[in-house]
Design a protein around this motif. Structure first.
Motif, mmCIF file in Angstrom:
data_model
loop_
_atom_site.group_PDB
_atom_site.id
_atom_site.type_symbol
_atom_site.label_atom_id
_atom_site.label_comp_id
_atom_site.label_asym_id
_atom_site.label_seq_id
_atom_site.Cartn_x
_atom_site.Cartn_y
_atom_site.Cartn_z
ATOM 1 N N VAL A 1 52.452 0.637 45.686
ATOM 2 C CA VAL A 1 53.608 1.530 45.820
ATOM 3 C C VAL A 1 54.879 0.706 46.015
ATOM 4 N N MET A 2 54.806 -0.322 46.860
ATOM 5 C CA MET A 2 55.979 -1.164 47.091
ATOM 6 C C MET A 2 56.354 -1.945 45.827
ATOM 7 N N GLY A 3 55.353 -2.339 45.035
ATOM 8 C CA GLY A 3 55.630 -3.030 43.782
ATOM 9 C C GLY A 3 56.370 -2.132 42.800
ATOM 10 N N GLU A 4 55.978 -0.857 42.731
ATOM 11 C CA GLU A 4 56.681 0.087 41.856
ATOM 12 C C GLU A 4 58.114 0.316 42.339
ATOM 13 N N LEU A 5 58.292 0.367 43.663
ATOM 14 C CA LEU A 5 59.640 0.527 44.210
ATOM 15 C C LEU A 5 60.513 -0.668 43.837
ATOM 16 N N ASN A 6 59.949 -1.868 43.937
ATOM 17 C CA ASN A 6 60.686 -3.073 43.585
ATOM 18 C C ASN A 6 61.001 -3.088 42.098
ATOM 19 N N ARG A 7 60.045 -2.711 41.283
ATOM 20 C CA ARG A 7 60.236 -2.689 39.838
ATOM 21 C C ARG A 7 61.316 -1.686 39.430
ATOM 22 N N ALA A 8 61.438 -0.586 40.195
ATOM 23 C CA ALA A 8 62.455 0.421 39.900
ATOM 24 C C ALA A 8 63.830 0.012 40.417
ATOM 25 N N GLY A 9 63.898 -1.118 41.137
ATOM 26 C CA GLY A 9 65.195 -1.625 41.572
ATOM 27 C C GLY A 9 65.568 -1.281 43.002
ATOM 28 N N PHE A 10 64.641 -0.736 43.773
ATOM 29 C CA PHE A 10 64.937 -0.411 45.168
ATOM 30 C C PHE A 10 64.630 -1.623 46.042
ATOM 31 N N LYS A 11 65.659 -2.095 46.731
ATOM 32 C CA LYS A 11 65.520 -3.312 47.534
ATOM 33 C C LYS A 11 65.462 -3.048 49.034
ATOM 34 N N SER A 12 65.967 -1.905 49.472
ATOM 35 C CA SER A 12 65.992 -1.589 50.901
ATOM 36 C C SER A 12 64.878 -0.592 51.206
ATOM 37 N N ILE A 13 63.775 -1.112 51.772
ATOM 38 C CA ILE A 13 62.602 -0.295 52.059
ATOM 39 C C ILE A 13 62.280 -0.426 53.543
ATOM 40 N N SER A 14 62.187 0.712 54.226
ATOM 41 C CA SER A 14 61.795 0.729 55.631
ATOM 42 C C SER A 14 60.386 1.289 55.750
#
Length: 148
Positions: free
Chosen positions: A125-138
């Motif tokens: 899930v975090m990899g997909e978030l990174n791939r979509a360009g989201f850098k700020s994840i809490s």
């Protein structure tokens, strides 16, 4: 007695004796209770997301909620939820593309993962978030007093 004025008691000499009031004025009580109810409703913290998840414990400092944050939850079975809506299997990347960005800024992603999840599922899930360009994840956890 003057015109238009009635006395509810008997007259003894110069003193007028009034009968005791038999009803209670509940208006101030209702007003106070409504104010207390409003204060309680404003100050109580409600869960931001309705997806039932058993969060892991951590001694991390709490992070304040932001109005434009996006909540992503992964339940014990590995199903992904965007806010309260389930995401179809294989449709997470498409769901991330629908997230609107305000003024080109990246919204804060709040990731809630169940304690029983496989670490690989959380990383996917975090990899997909990174791939979509989201850098700020809490990452959200429950509070704990004991050190690991």
């Amino acid at each position: 007695m003057a015109m238009g004025m009635a006395s509810s008691g008997r007259r003894r000499g110069n003193r007028t004796r009034r009968a005791a009031m038999a009803e209670i004025n509940v208006t101030p009580l209702v007003d106070v209770m409504l104010v207390l109810l409003i204060i309680f409703m404003v100050t109580v913290t409600l869960p931001a997301v309705g997806v039932p998840i058993e969060l892991p414990e951590s001694r991390a400092n709490p992070v304040e909620e932001l109005p434009d944050q996006v909540n992503i939850s992964v339940d014990n079975a590995g199903r992904i939820y965007l806010e309260n809506d389930p995401v179809a299997p294989g449709g997470f990347a498409d769901a991330l593309a629908t997230i609107r960005r305000n003024d080109g800024e990246q919204p804060v992603i709040v990731l809630r993962g169940d304690t029983g999840l496989d670490y690989g599922r959380v990383m996917a899930v975090m990899g997909e978030l990174n791939r979509a360009g989201f850098k700020s994840i809490s990452l959200v956890t429950d509070g704990s007093d004991t050190a690991p």
